[in-house]
Write a protein that holds these residues in place. Sequence first.
Motif, mmCIF file in Angstrom:
data_model
loop_
_atom_site.group_PDB
_atom_site.id
_atom_site.type_symbol
_atom_site.label_atom_id
_atom_site.label_comp_id
_atom_site.label_asym_id
_atom_site.label_seq_id
_atom_site.Cartn_x
_atom_site.Cartn_y
_atom_site.Cartn_z
ATOM 1 N N ARG A 174 -27.586 -8.090 4.968
ATOM 2 C CA ARG A 174 -29.043 -8.070 5.051
ATOM 3 C C ARG A 174 -29.643 -8.858 3.896
ATOM 4 O O ARG A 174 -29.190 -8.757 2.764
ATOM 5 N N PRO A 175 -30.690 -9.598 4.182
ATOM 6 C CA PRO A 175 -31.314 -10.393 3.110
ATOM 7 C C PRO A 175 -31.669 -9.605 1.863
ATOM 8 O O PRO A 175 -31.514 -10.122 0.750
ATOM 9 N N TYR A 176 -32.131 -8.379 1.999
ATOM 10 C CA TYR A 176 -32.526 -7.704 0.760
ATOM 11 C C TYR A 176 -31.315 -7.375 -0.118
ATOM 12 O O TYR A 176 -31.446 -7.294 -1.346
ATOM 13 N N LEU A 220 -28.657 -9.404 -0.217
ATOM 14 C CA LEU A 220 -28.333 -10.706 -0.799
ATOM 15 C C LEU A 220 -29.299 -11.052 -1.914
ATOM 16 O O LEU A 220 -28.925 -11.640 -2.919
ATOM 17 N N ALA A 221 -30.560 -10.677 -1.708
ATOM 18 C CA ALA A 221 -31.556 -10.976 -2.742
ATOM 19 C C ALA A 221 -31.212 -10.241 -4.029
ATOM 20 O O ALA A 221 -31.345 -10.782 -5.128
ATOM 21 N N SER A 222 -30.777 -9.014 -3.908
ATOM 22 C CA SER A 222 -30.378 -8.270 -5.105
ATOM 23 C C SER A 222 -29.164 -8.888 -5.750
ATOM 24 O O SER A 222 -29.048 -8.928 -6.974
ATOM 25 N N THR A 223 -28.258 -9.376 -4.914
ATOM 26 C CA THR A 223 -27.088 -10.048 -5.473
ATOM 27 C C THR A 223 -27.536 -11.261 -6.263
ATOM 28 O O THR A 223 -27.063 -11.509 -7.369
ATOM 29 N N ALA A 224 -28.491 -11.999 -5.655
ATOM 30 C CA ALA A 224 -28.978 -13.198 -6.336
ATOM 31 C C ALA A 224 -29.660 -12.838 -7.636
ATOM 32 O O ALA A 224 -29.701 -13.634 -8.574
ATOM 33 N N ALA A 225 -30.212 -11.638 -7.702
ATOM 34 C CA ALA A 225 -30.869 -11.229 -8.928
ATOM 35 C C ALA A 225 -29.852 -10.770 -9.966
ATOM 36 O O ALA A 225 -30.203 -10.519 -11.113
ATOM 37 N N GLY A 226 -28.597 -10.662 -9.552
ATOM 38 C CA GLY A 226 -27.573 -10.306 -10.525
ATOM 39 C C GLY A 226 -27.029 -8.905 -10.397
ATOM 40 O O GLY A 226 -26.323 -8.420 -11.272
ATOM 41 N N ALA A 227 -27.350 -8.220 -9.297
ATOM 42 C CA ALA A 227 -26.881 -6.842 -9.164
ATOM 43 C C ALA A 227 -25.370 -6.784 -8.996
ATOM 44 O O ALA A 227 -24.774 -7.637 -8.366
ATOM 45 N N ARG A 246 -24.242 -1.243 -7.971
ATOM 46 C CA ARG A 246 -25.674 -1.061 -7.792
ATOM 47 C C ARG A 246 -26.059 -1.326 -6.350
ATOM 48 O O ARG A 246 -26.837 -0.607 -5.750
ATOM 49 N N THR A 303 -27.660 1.775 -4.519
ATOM 50 C CA THR A 303 -29.115 1.793 -4.385
ATOM 51 C C THR A 303 -29.603 1.188 -3.080
ATOM 52 O O THR A 303 -30.648 1.548 -2.588
ATOM 53 N N HIS A 304 -28.860 0.256 -2.520
ATOM 54 C CA HIS A 304 -29.372 -0.384 -1.305
ATOM 55 C C HIS A 304 -28.605 -0.033 -0.046
ATOM 56 O O HIS A 304 -29.172 0.342 0.960
ATOM 57 N N ARG A 340 -27.790 -16.396 -12.949
ATOM 58 C CA ARG A 340 -28.542 -15.969 -11.780
ATOM 59 C C ARG A 340 -30.030 -15.830 -12.054
ATOM 60 O O ARG A 340 -30.855 -15.906 -11.151
ATOM 61 N N GLN A 370 -32.850 -18.524 -7.720
ATOM 62 C CA GLN A 370 -33.287 -17.458 -6.829
ATOM 63 C C GLN A 370 -33.429 -17.961 -5.401
ATOM 64 O O GLN A 370 -33.360 -19.158 -5.145
ATOM 65 N N THR A 376 -36.201 -8.853 4.606
ATOM 66 C CA THR A 376 -36.025 -9.354 3.264
ATOM 67 C C THR A 376 -36.327 -8.317 2.187
ATOM 68 O O THR A 376 -36.025 -8.530 1.012
ATOM 69 N N ASP A 425 -36.017 -4.145 0.976
ATOM 70 C CA ASP A 425 -35.376 -2.869 1.251
ATOM 71 C C ASP A 425 -36.440 -1.884 1.732
ATOM 72 O O ASP A 425 -37.390 -1.590 1.002
ATOM 73 N N ILE A 427 -32.290 -5.094 -13.662
ATOM 74 C CA ILE A 427 -30.882 -5.490 -13.681
ATOM 75 C C ILE A 427 -30.541 -6.211 -14.973
ATOM 76 O O ILE A 427 -29.470 -6.023 -15.550
#
Lengths: 341, 260, 328
Positions: B146-148, B150-157, B161, B165-166, C99, C103, C112, C114, C129
């Motif tokens: 799911r994009p959200y 992936l977005a968290s991954t991109a943020a460094g999660a 986490r 959390t997701h 990272r 973005q 997109t 949660d 984070i």
Amino acid sequence: MSAKTGPDRPVLLKVEDLSVSYRLSEGQVEAVDGVSFELDRGETLGLVGESGCGKTTAAMAVIRLLPDNGRVTSGRALFDGTDLLQMAAQELRKYRWARISVIFQGAMNSLNPVQRVGDQLVSALMLHGIPRKEAEQRAAEMFQRVGLEASRLTGYPHEFSGGMRQRALIALALLLGPDIVICDEPTTALDVVVQDQVVETLKHLQQRYNQGMIIISHDISVIAETCGSMAVMYAGQLVEYGGTVEIFENPGHPYTAMLLRSFPSIKGELRELLTIAGAPPDLSKPPGGCRFHPRCPLAEQRCRDKRPPARSLGSGRHTASCHFAGQFTLDDIQKKEAGRR
Amino acid sequence: MLVWVFCSLAAPALTSHDPFRFVGEPYLSPGAPGHVFGTDHLGRDMFSRVIYGSRTALLVGLVSAGISALLGILIGAAAGYFGGVIDDLISRSIDVFLMIPVFFLLILATAIFGSNINFVTLAIGLTIWPSNARIMRSQVLTLKTRPYVLASTAAGASPWRLLFTHIIPNGIFPVTVNSALQTGSAMLTEAGLSFLGLGDPNIVSWGQMVQLGQRYLNLSWTMVALPGLALLSLVAGFSLVGDGLTAVANPRLLRGGGTK
Amino acid sequence: MTSNGVLVEASGLKKHYPLRTGFLASFLRSGGRRWVRAVDGIDLQIHRGEAVGLVGESGSGKSTTGLVMALLEKPTAGEVRIAGRNPFALQARDLREMRKKVQIIFQDPYLTLDPRFRVIDTVREPLGIHRIGTRDRRQQMAARALEEAGLPKNLVDRYPHELSGGQRQRVAIARAMVLEPEFVVADEPVSMLDVSVRAGIMSLMVRLKEQHQVTYLFISHDLAVCRYMCERIAVMYLGRIVETGDRESLLQEPFHPYTRLLVSAVPVPDPKASRKRVQVSGEIPSSSEIIQGCGFYSRCQEASPECAESVPPLREVAPGRLVACHKV
């Protein structure tokens, strides 16, 4: 809201003051509110608007294919003199597909996956009393007309690409030579090149069979290229109606004007796109008067109070439902918009 | 029907306040004054036995379903998220577990390790987690792209986490529904074991009561019927909770994911 | 790096996905594995402060390229360099640091965010984070990012299902911008939005680019949108880049036959304009087929035998114009 007709224009379909509402758990939703338009033989009419504006509902209402919770609350749909909305169900069934046919949105995904495409066409024809041999021949002919090889008839839907399936559906819709074809978002979800091929096919067929076509789309580029006339809808109301060229050159309604300027193009000068502030309204509690007034930079008190009548612009059929129809320029809009911010 | 469940849930509270005599007058009469449900063959008050039995049933049901849920979630999520060899290993073990008739395994376990109620609860929990794991795994497989996420991954999660959390919070719902059903079936399992005489003799259990009562059927059918009905209603209650949860979820899922 | 230096660079980038064959099939089929060659060798340079559009139809590999450039997928072959460093060769800790600079904004506004997170929490998460500032400071920064993204203040504490598509996309943009990245990959950010909402989001992105000096890789199938958003356009077909150039010259005078086809196929919102269509035959081949020469060979009107034999390299045919075609 009715438009003027010329003296000897063969009017195929005349929709007068059509209103449709849906019963939802939130209440009644007036999805279509007093829409009128005409379709002549040989004319391609574009029903334009964003999602939720009621364009699909209006078209489905005309052939009475609304879901269970939808009803036509007023209006007439005169086809060849008879009101489709008052017709007995039996009669109407004979009209469907034989005289008016529909290509639904996303229909390319609803072909029967376990039946050969050719068979689906043939069996549909046979259901209308056409003998098998003739049905097969017609199917093969129609396939070629839409640009598909007759050999493809023996294929299954998953062997067809998206564009090919769409064309197969166009073939299906035209098999009995209907007078009117309604295409609901025929190019959405297709790649540009394929989209173009479908558009080409539609135009070519239209010229050949001289039927009346209604193309429903949110993409004004497609409408600009395929439709001679267009009807712009917003929040269930018809805001502008007339010839495509006239409307593009001289949009009479602020929504149309702003919509046309919010589309980027690969040709022409590169200019800043206009944003329409806000979002389409909740139709269970629509704004009073002109439904566009909360987002319209030109809105005044009377726009909130009184629903604007369709005002005629120039000669011909061009009308716009705005208190300021034909009295503003794009500059006025931009200035007022800048002032609001 | 949910009302029924809450009655049963409230019952242990009722009963722990009531100092009912567990061992009372030694007469076998049912429906006698002072004893709403009568007494059993040893003179023990049926009403309080049924009520105490509900504590056992609920404890066993909830705790073992809880263990099963915890294990299932963690193992299933690991399988779904990490994929590869870990997934293969876990999936095959799940398959094996699902093939083995759990009940017989439990009979074996109690025969070997004794029938202490805590052990039984643990054992049940340890055998029913695979269905939760499978559910969680398939949820994770869908959610991890799911994009959200992936977005968290991109943020460094970090994966932890992301999972906690997701992914898990969004995928947990079917496991919850399954757990409601598992609570019911765990209770039935324990009752079954007790009925076979393998249960813990030191506590009150409905299955045990049925087992004890069957000899006296012609004298006092209520000895068997009462615990049986109690069990039935409690299990049904949990099934209905499961159904109710599913019904609640669907309109919300539909509304939450679409446009207005 | 100089201010007009190259920020992001891909060389020989490939990303292949294995096609799952059945257990038996992998024994029966000689050679075993089949691969989907989503990205099959691309070279691309994006300069600091530039907005480069990556255009292609479905199956062209543009989204996959975006995922790799956003460091969400590892390349199968080739290299990616961001500010001169290869992120995939870094230690986990250094990658995490990097990272912050890179973005992504996704296409589907309904997936997109949660659904369990409030809007403000979603935007705060990246800050948390990386443990930037205190809780209060993070709250402030997130609120400011949302405000810059044009989200009405009263929606900041709401859940995604209470927001419209356009509003959700603004939240996604705020989330991408809150870490003040240098490079943002935008994968079709407006395709799923209503047409009247698109202009607003596109204007927002242009404004943010100017204010924050962000470099964009803007992925789209819509050439008109790309033209509006990007200075330079790269066209992809079947996993390879077939042409790049600055937007006006590429659109006015496309060199590669596929680009010409694409440009001619775009409908124009002008009823009086007429288009000259480029004829084409056939369908796009599947990405799992192994093609020896140019991927466009099967549909190209100008093809010759050499096109089927060797892959044309991307080379400069005019200043700033790169084309991969034997015939140009």
